[in-house]
Design a protein around this motif. Structure first.
Motif, PDB file in Angstrom:
ATOM      1  N   TYR A  59       0.839  -1.205   0.000  1.00 22.86           N
ATOM      2  CA  TYR A  59       0.000   0.000   0.000  1.00 22.86           C
ATOM      3  C   TYR A  59       0.871   1.252   0.000  1.00 22.86           C
ATOM      4  N   GLY A  60       1.919   1.266   0.841  1.00 22.56           N
ATOM      5  CA  GLY A  60       2.810   2.412   0.911  1.00 22.56           C
ATOM      6  C   GLY A  60       3.543   2.638  -0.397  1.00 22.56           C
ATOM      7  N   PHE A  61       3.986   1.549  -1.018  1.00 24.95           N
ATOM      8  CA  PHE A  61       4.680   1.653  -2.301  1.00 24.95           C
ATOM      9  C   PHE A  61       3.742   2.210  -3.371  1.00 24.95           C
ATOM     10  N   ALA A  62       2.507   1.695  -3.431  1.00 25.61           N
ATOM     11  CA  ALA A  62       1.538   2.168  -4.420  1.00 25.61           C
ATOM     12  C   ALA A  62       1.177   3.628  -4.180  1.00 25.61           C
ATOM     13  N   LEU A  63       1.068   4.019  -2.910  1.00 25.23           N
ATOM     14  CA  LEU A  63       0.730   5.399  -2.571  1.00 25.23           C
ATOM     15  C   LEU A  63       1.832   6.349  -3.030  1.00 25.23           C
ATOM     16  N   ASP A  64       3.083   5.952  -2.813  1.00 21.15           N
ATOM     17  CA  ASP A  64       4.210   6.780  -3.247  1.00 21.15           C
ATOM     18  C   ASP A  64       4.202   6.950  -4.761  1.00 21.15           C
ATOM     19  N   LYS A  65       3.923   5.869  -5.471  1.00 19.28           N
ATOM     20  CA  LYS A  65       3.902   5.927  -6.926  1.00 19.28           C
ATOM     21  C   LYS A  65       2.755   6.813  -7.428  1.00 19.28           C
ATOM     22  N   THR A  66       1.610   6.732  -6.753  1.00 20.94           N
ATOM     23  CA  THR A  66       0.445   7.519  -7.149  1.00 20.94           C
ATOM     24  C   THR A  66       0.706   9.009  -6.977  1.00 20.94           C
ATOM     25  N   LYS A  67       1.397   9.365  -5.902  1.00 23.40           N
ATOM     26  CA  LYS A  67       1.660  10.780  -5.609  1.00 23.40           C
ATOM     27  C   LYS A  67       2.509  11.438  -6.687  1.00 23.40           C
ATOM     28  N   THR A  68       3.381  10.654  -7.315  1.00 18.71           N
ATOM     29  CA  THR A  68       4.318  11.234  -8.275  1.00 18.71           C
ATOM     30  C   THR A  68       3.993  10.910  -9.726  1.00 18.71           C
ATOM     31  N   SER A  69       2.941  10.116  -9.962  1.00 19.99           N
ATOM     32  CA  SER A  69       2.664   9.629 -11.310  1.00 19.99           C
ATOM     33  C   SER A  69       2.353  10.737 -12.304  1.00 19.99           C
ATOM     34  N   SER A  70       1.835  11.882 -11.839  1.00 19.14           N
ATOM     35  CA  SER A  70       1.458  12.967 -12.744  1.00 19.14           C
ATOM     36  C   SER A  70       2.524  14.052 -12.839  1.00 19.14           C
ATOM     37  N   GLU A  71       3.632  13.878 -12.160  1.00 20.02           N
ATOM     38  CA  GLU A  71       4.671  14.900 -12.155  1.00 20.02           C
ATOM     39  C   GLU A  71       5.526  14.831 -13.414  1.00 20.02           C
ATOM     40  N   PRO A  72       5.951  15.999 -13.937  1.00 25.55           N
ATOM     41  CA  PRO A  72       6.894  15.996 -15.058  1.00 25.55           C
ATOM     42  C   PRO A  72       8.278  15.592 -14.573  1.00 25.55           C
ATOM     43  N   VAL A  73       9.111  15.103 -15.462  1.00 26.59           N
ATOM     44  CA  VAL A  73      10.470  14.707 -15.103  1.00 26.59           C
ATOM     45  C   VAL A  73      11.304  15.963 -14.845  1.00 26.59           C
ATOM     46  N   GLN A  74      11.957  15.988 -13.703  1.00 23.47           N
ATOM     47  CA  GLN A  74      12.792  17.123 -13.339  1.00 23.47           C
ATOM     48  C   GLN A  74      14.128  17.048 -14.074  1.00 23.47           C
ATOM     49  N   VAL A  75      14.445  18.088 -14.827  1.00 26.59           N
ATOM     50  CA  VAL A  75      15.696  18.136 -15.581  1.00 26.59           C
ATOM     51  C   VAL A  75      16.856  18.343 -14.616  1.00 26.59           C
ATOM     52  N   LEU A  76      17.946  17.638 -14.858  1.00 29.94           N
ATOM     53  CA  LEU A  76      19.118  17.710 -13.977  1.00 29.94           C
ATOM     54  C   LEU A  76      20.368  17.931 -14.820  1.00 29.94           C
ATOM     55  N   GLY A  77      21.168  18.905 -14.428  1.00 31.21           N
ATOM     56  CA  GLY A  77      22.449  19.126 -15.103  1.00 31.21           C
ATOM     57  C   GLY A  77      22.338  19.576 -16.537  1.00 31.21           C
ATOM     58  N   ALA A  78      21.339  20.416 -16.835  1.00 33.55           N
ATOM     59  CA  ALA A  78      21.183  20.914 -18.203  1.00 33.55           C
ATOM     60  C   ALA A  78      22.366  21.774 -18.629  1.00 33.55           C
ATOM     61  N   ASP A  79      23.131  22.267 -17.649  1.00 37.25           N
ATOM     62  CA  ASP A  79      24.283  23.116 -17.950  1.00 37.25           C
ATOM     63  C   ASP A  79      25.553  22.307 -18.232  1.00 37.25           C
ATOM     64  N   ALA A  80      25.463  20.993 -18.215  1.00 35.78           N
ATOM     65  CA  ALA A  80      26.645  20.138 -18.357  1.00 35.78           C
ATOM     66  C   ALA A  80      27.346  20.351 -19.702  1.00 35.78           C
ATOM     67  N   GLN A  81      28.657  20.456 -19.647  1.00 33.75           N
ATOM     68  CA  GLN A  81      29.446  20.565 -20.866  1.00 33.75           C
ATOM     69  C   GLN A  81      30.826  19.978 -20.636  1.00 33.75           C
TER      70      GLN A  81
END
Length: 540
Positions: free
Chosen positions: A197-219
């Motif tokens: 139940y806890g695992f499913a709840l965690d997944k439900t909370k984030t299922s509609s979130e966009p992917v957070q971009v990380l390190g877009a400044d990398a070069q």
């Protein structure tokens, strides 16, 4: 024989009693051991534990004990409880959210490794028989009003039993669970139902979130100017524990190949999880283990994304059960296990299959490529299947997935043979990288987690991290770089070797790999870079 009709409440009570008595045998064993020597005055407390577990089991069984849902729910709970109890008894599996994630991420090949006749027998007796009784036992008809009252009465029974136990033995239970927090993971079925139940709840909370971009400044840094193209191989080991590497002082020679190479063996490395489903996403995340949130991992970019942002080619080759979401935005390749050749048979491949066409994967890659090899490694319990016959250096070995049928020596021999084979695979990989002199090449190997081989009665892996034995968290970590790579990136090899005995973990992978590749980005944390202070120059 025709069974007399039974009330819905009585049917639930029967199912809960069956689970309490038979599916919780490991809990009763553990509880008894904790109370030894059991005095006459402690017997009431021991009996109260039965009442406590029955009240909890009844509460879980009663959740969907409504109309036609009741029998289906009780059958599912009985079958799942019997299977859960088997693995708990034989492998000391504890059920939490991480374990549920690990179970749900298991592919059919891994599941097959855990399948055996004793499991079938146990589930048949403890699960199927009571499930059949529940399924075919006629239920008394009742009005809607009586059904509602009966449903409320069911919860009153559980609450009343819990209240009575708490009033009589609160001090005893408060002390017991404070000193032995793992006990809550032994209680079936609440442990796996609540965790799921806890695992499913965690997944439900984030299922509609966009992917957070990380390190877009990398070069890429200045060390890439007018340099040879780079091939960096990151090997994600599977279930390899540091204790069984002769490079770490193990008594049996499990690393004959790597011992002759100019490698750096980090002998104080630890994992950020005790199961692949947790460790792999965690080791590629920017957040350290203590801040890592598995439920959010799919909604944030990771190390591979940052490397790709910098302009390098990233490719994941898998001989395991997938990348656990880590590679979803990079090139991915699953080893075709259906092909029968010298490396693959019966739907599974030895890890040398990862190297069979590897040079083709990094040919003409400019400015460079990072290739991840996800091994089958030493995945159990069928350790004997992880090494070909030519690598059976230690005999006799356990030839069964029922570890309880084998001696400690047989189990360790089978496991050690898998380490010998991993040693060979890594050695062959280094030879491939040496042969491709047109590239600057390097390899970093880290296991995802360790393994218990019977120490203190524990087997396999997946324990909650807070109480996991060291065998499941202490891992091998190996670094090799060609002379060209060392010069091109200004690596002071002796300096890095001097850090071989410093504590490291999966937390160090993110920043260290970016540093090794001279990728400039604000998400790199110098404090977690194991090469810090070991760069001889900043420009080629």
């Amino acid at each position: 024989m025709v069974l007399p009709p039974i009330s819905r409440l009585s049917l639930t009570l029967v199912a809960a009693a069956s689970i309490t008595l038979f599916a919780n045998l490991e809990l009763w064993k553990k509880f008894y051991e904790l109370l030894l020597p059991l005095t006459l005055s402690e017997i009431p407390f021991f009996v109260s534990a039965g009442v406590l577990v029955f009240a909890i089991a009844h509460g879980v069984c009663h959740i969907f004990s409504i109309a036609r849902l009741q029998k289906f729910w009780l059958v599912v709970i009985l079958l799942c409880s019997s299977a859960a109890s088997y693995y708990q008894m034989h492998y000391h599996v504890l059920y939490d959210k991480t374990m549920m994630q690990n179970i749900l991420a298991t592919d059919y090949r891994e599941a097959y490794d855990l399948f055996n006749l004793p499991l079938v027998f146990w589930v048949s007796i403890v699960g199927v028989l009571p499930a059949c009784a529940v399924a075919f036992w006629p239920v008394k008809t009742a009005t809607v009003k009586n059904q509602v009252l009966t449903y409320l009465l069911g919860y009153l029974i559980s609450i009343a039993l819990l209240a009575c136990v708490a009033l009589a033995f609160y001090k005893d239970y408060a002390s017991l669970f404070r000193n032995h927090r793992e006990l809550k993971h032994f209680i079936i079925p609440s442990s796996f139902v609540y965790s799921l139940y806890g695992f499913a709840l965690d997944k439900t909370k984030t299922s509609s979130e966009p992917v957070q971009v990380l390190g877009a400044d990398a070069q890429l840094g200045t060390q890439w100017a007018d340099a040879k193209p780079v091939v960096f191989i990151l090997v994600v080991g599977e279930t390899a524990r540091r204790a069984n590497f002769s490079l770490a002082g193990y008594g049996k020679n499990t690393n004959p190949t790597l011992a002759s190479e100019d490698i750096i063996f980090f002998d104080q490395a630890s994992s950020c999880g005790t199961a692949t489903a947790m460790s792999v996403p965690c080791m590629f995340a920017r957040a350290p283990r203590k801040e890592f949130n598995l439920s959010r991992a799919d909604y944030s970019e990771n190390l591979l994304d940052v490397v790709q942002h910098a302009g390098l080619n990233v490719h994941w080759m898998d001989n395991n059960s997938g990348c656990k979401g880590v590679c979803q935005r990079v090139s991915y390749e699953q080893i075709p296990s259906h092909i029968n050749n010298e490396f693959c048979r019966d739907g599974e491949c030895f890890d040398m299959a990862l190297l069979e066409h590897l040079p083709e994967r990094f040919a003409t890659k400019t400015p460079g490529a990072v290739i991840v090899l996800h091994q089958k490694g030493s995945h159990g319990p069928s350790y004997y299947e992880r090494s070909p016959e030519a690598f059976k250096a230690f005999l006799p070995e356990c030839k069964s997935n029922q570890l309880q049928r084998c001696t400690s020596e047989e189990i360790s021999n089978a496991y050690d043979n898998s380490i010998v084979y991993t040693d060979y695979v890594l050695g062959q990989l280094i030879n491939q990288l040496k042969a491709n002199t047109q590239y600057a090449t390097a390899m970093l190997y880290m296991s995802d987690h360790g393994e218990s081989l019977g120490e203190n009665g524990f087997y396999l892996h997946g324990f909650p991290y807070a109480i996991a034995p060291k065998e499941q968290t202490e891992i091998p970590m190996i670094f090799w770089a060609s002379e060209t790579y060392r010069q091109q990136f200004g690596l002071d090899w002796a300096c890095i070797k001097n850090k071989a005995h410093e504590p490291l973990s999966h937390d160090n992978l993110f920043s260290s790999l970016l540093s090794l590749l001279d990728i400039k980005t604000t998400v790199l944390d110098p404090a977690l870079d194991f090469t810090a202070g070991c760069k001889t120059r900043s420009v080629p």
